[in-house]
Design an enzyme around this catalytic site. Structure first.
Site, PDB file in Angstrom:
ATOM      1  N   ASN A  83      -1.911  -0.874  -4.090  1.00 32.07           N
ATOM      2  CA  ASN A  83      -1.339  -1.731  -5.135  1.00 32.07           C
ATOM      3  C   ASN A  83      -0.685  -2.920  -4.441  1.00 32.07           C
ATOM      4  OD1 ASN A  83       0.018  -2.897  -7.244  1.00 32.07           O
ATOM      5  ND2 ASN A  83       1.490  -1.222  -7.524  1.00 32.07           N
ATOM      6  N   LYS A 124       0.529  -5.494  -5.749  1.00 32.20           N
ATOM      7  CA  LYS A 124       1.582  -6.102  -6.582  1.00 32.20           C
ATOM      8  C   LYS A 124       1.411  -7.627  -6.577  1.00 32.20           C
ATOM      9  CE  LYS A 124       4.428  -2.191  -5.388  1.00 32.20           C
ATOM     10  NZ  LYS A 124       5.730  -1.560  -5.412  1.00 32.20           N
ATOM     11  N   HIS A 170       2.755   1.703 -14.347  1.00 30.79           N
ATOM     12  CA  HIS A 170       3.531   1.631 -13.106  1.00 30.79           C
ATOM     13  C   HIS A 170       5.004   1.476 -13.469  1.00 30.79           C
ATOM     14  CE1 HIS A 170       5.109   0.264  -9.281  1.00 30.79           C
ATOM     15  NE2 HIS A 170       4.032   0.790  -8.725  1.00 30.79           N
ATOM     16  N   GLU A 206       7.273  -0.272 -12.306  1.00 32.21           N
ATOM     17  CA  GLU A 206       7.756  -1.661 -12.385  1.00 32.21           C
ATOM     18  C   GLU A 206       7.407  -2.273 -13.738  1.00 32.21           C
ATOM     19  OE1 GLU A 206       5.984  -3.052  -8.730  1.00 32.21           O
ATOM     20  OE2 GLU A 206       7.347  -1.754  -7.607  1.00 32.21           O
ATOM     21  N   GLU A 259       4.603   9.091  -9.099  1.00 36.23           N
ATOM     22  CA  GLU A 259       5.367   8.155  -8.277  1.00 36.23           C
ATOM     23  C   GLU A 259       6.854   8.261  -8.631  1.00 36.23           C
ATOM     24  OE1 GLU A 259       2.833   4.767  -6.690  1.00 36.23           O
ATOM     25  OE2 GLU A 259       3.539   4.130  -8.641  1.00 36.23           O
ATOM     26  N   GLY A 300       8.892   1.710  -2.733  1.00 32.02           N
ATOM     27  CA  GLY A 300       9.382   0.523  -2.020  1.00 32.02           C
ATOM     28  C   GLY A 300      10.734   0.717  -1.354  1.00 32.02           C
ATOM     29  N   SER A 338       6.418   5.070  -0.867  1.00 34.93           N
ATOM     30  CA  SER A 338       6.664   4.921   0.571  1.00 34.93           C
ATOM     31  C   SER A 338       5.729   5.779   1.427  1.00 34.93           C
ATOM     32  CB  SER A 338       8.129   5.208   0.898  1.00 34.93           C
ATOM     33  OG  SER A 338       8.968   4.293   0.218  1.00 34.93           O
TER      34      SER A 338
HETATM   35  C1  PEP Z   1       3.766   1.561  -5.612  1.00 32.96           C
HETATM   36  O1  PEP Z   1       4.213   0.478  -5.910  1.00 32.96           O
HETATM   37  O2  PEP Z   1       2.963   2.121  -6.371  1.00 32.96           O
HETATM   38  C2  PEP Z   1       4.201   2.169  -4.357  1.00 32.96           C
HETATM   39  C3  PEP Z   1       3.921   3.436  -4.151  1.00 32.96           C
HETATM   40  O3  PEP Z   1       4.875   1.355  -3.482  1.00 32.96           O
HETATM   41  P1  PEP Z   1       5.350   1.736  -1.981  1.00 32.96           P
HETATM   42  O4  PEP Z   1       4.195   2.429  -1.316  1.00 32.96           O
HETATM   43  O5  PEP Z   1       5.684   0.428  -1.361  1.00 32.96           O
HETATM   44  O6  PEP Z   1       6.535   2.649  -2.117  1.00 32.96           O
END
Ligand code: PEP
Length: 255
Positions: free
Chosen positions: A9, A11, A98, A100, A170, A176, A216
Site C-alpha cells: 500500500n 498510500k 483501510h 486511514e 490491521e 506506521g 509495521s
Molecule cells: C498499512 O498502511 O496498511 C500498513 C500496514 O502500514 P505499515 O506497514 O507502514 O505499518
C-alpha cells in the site's frame, strides 16, 4: 490451498516517475527471485494505475490494485473514481476499509458494505481491512470490534461472493508505528476471524479465505508472522516503498 499474497500500500507517496521506477524494480526482482505461487499486489495512487498495469503485463505473480473506490457507479461525485474506471484500465484489486479511510474520511461499515458490493459487481477483488485501535485493544474490545466490522460490512454477502474477498487484519496501533503485533497476537485474531467466517458461512469458505496481516511488517519480522497457521501474507505500508524490502517480504513464501 489458500492463496498467499503480499500486497503493498503505497498510500499518498511517489510521484509518477518515482512510482514507475519503483514498480519496475519490483517486477524485475519478482521475475528473478520469486519461486513460489505467492501473488504480489501493488496498490498505488490512481494516476499510476494505468501505466503500472502495462508495466506488469506478462508477469503472472504481479497484480495492480487501487487504494479506494467510490460506492456509486458514476455521477456527480467530483474528484471520485468508480470501480468501473478502475476495471477499465486493468486494475484487479482494491483496498477497502483501510483504517486511514475510516479515521480521516469517516468511512463506516455501512458505507463499506456498499463499496464491497459494487467492487464485487465489477469483479474487482477487495482487500478488506479490519482492526482495532489501541484503546479498543486495551479495553479488551478488540474481538467485538473485529466481529462487527466483518459482520456489518461483509456478512450480507453470499458465500460465493464472500469467497472473493481477501481480508486484512490491521491493528490500528501497529500501522506506521514501528510496533508490530506479536506473532501470537496476530495469530490469535486471524484464528478468530477464520472461526467467525466458518460460523457465518461454512468451514470450507473459512479454510479458503486469505487473511493478511498488516502493521509495521518488514523483512525481519515477516518470516515469523507468515509462519503462523492462519496468516496468509501481509498488507505492507512503509516497507512497500523500498523494492528490496518489499520483495524480500514476498520471498518468505519461497521456502
Ligand atoms: C498499512 O498502511 O496498511 C500498513 C500496514 O502500514 P505499515 O506497514 O507502514 O505499518
Amino acid at each position: 490451498m489458500r492463496k498467499k499474497i503480499v500486497a503493498g500500500n503505497w498510500k499518498m507517496n511517489k510521484d509518477y516517475k518515482e512510482g514507475m521506477s519503483l514498480f519496475s524494480e519490483v517486477v524485475n526482482m519478482v521475475k528473478d527471485e520469486l519461486i513460489g505461487n505467492q501473488q504480489v499486489v501493488v496498490c498505488a495512487p490512481y494516476i499510476h494505475l494505468h501505466s503500472l498495469v502495462a508495466l506488469g503485463k506478462g508477469t503472472r505473480q504481479v497484480s495492480v490494485g487501487a487504494q479506494n473506490a467510490h460506492q456509486e457507479e458514476s455521477g456527480a461525485f467530483t474528484g471520485e473514481i468508480s470501480v468501473g474506471m478502475l476495471k477499465s484500465v486493468g486494475v484487479e484489486y482494491v483496498i477497502l476499509g483501510h483504517s486511514e479511510r475510516r479515521q480521516y474520511f469517516g468511512e463506516t461499515n455501512e458505507l463499506l458494505a456498499k463499496k464491497t458490493d459494487i467492487a464485487l459487481k465489477h469483479s474487482l477483488k477487495p482487500i478488506f481491512c479490519i482492526g482495532e485501535t489501541l484503546a479498543e485493544r486495551e479495553s479488551g474490545k478488540h474481538f467485538d470490534i473485529i466481529k462487527s466490522q466483518l459482520a456489518e460490512a461483509t456478512f450480507h454477502l453470499s458465500a460465493e461472493d464472500f469467497a472473493k474477498l481477501v481480508i486484512a487484519y490491521e491493528p490500528v496501533w501497529a500501522i506506521g508505528t514501528g510496533v508490530t503485533a506479536s506473532s501470537n497476537q496476530a495469530q490469535e485474531v486471524h484464528a478468530f476471524i477464520r472461526k467467525e467466517i466458518a460460523i457465518q458461512y461454512h468451514q470450507a469458505v473459512a479454510d479458503e479465505t486469505t487473511i493478511l496481516y498488516g502493521g509495521s511488517c518488514n523483512p525481519k519480522n515477516a518470516s515469523e508472522l507468515f509462519a503462523q497457521p492462519d496468516i496468509d501474507g501481509g498488507l505492507i505500508g512503509g516497507a512497500s516503498l523500498k523494492s528490496r524490502d518489499f520483495v524480500d517480504i514476498a520471498k518468505v513464501f519461497n521456502s
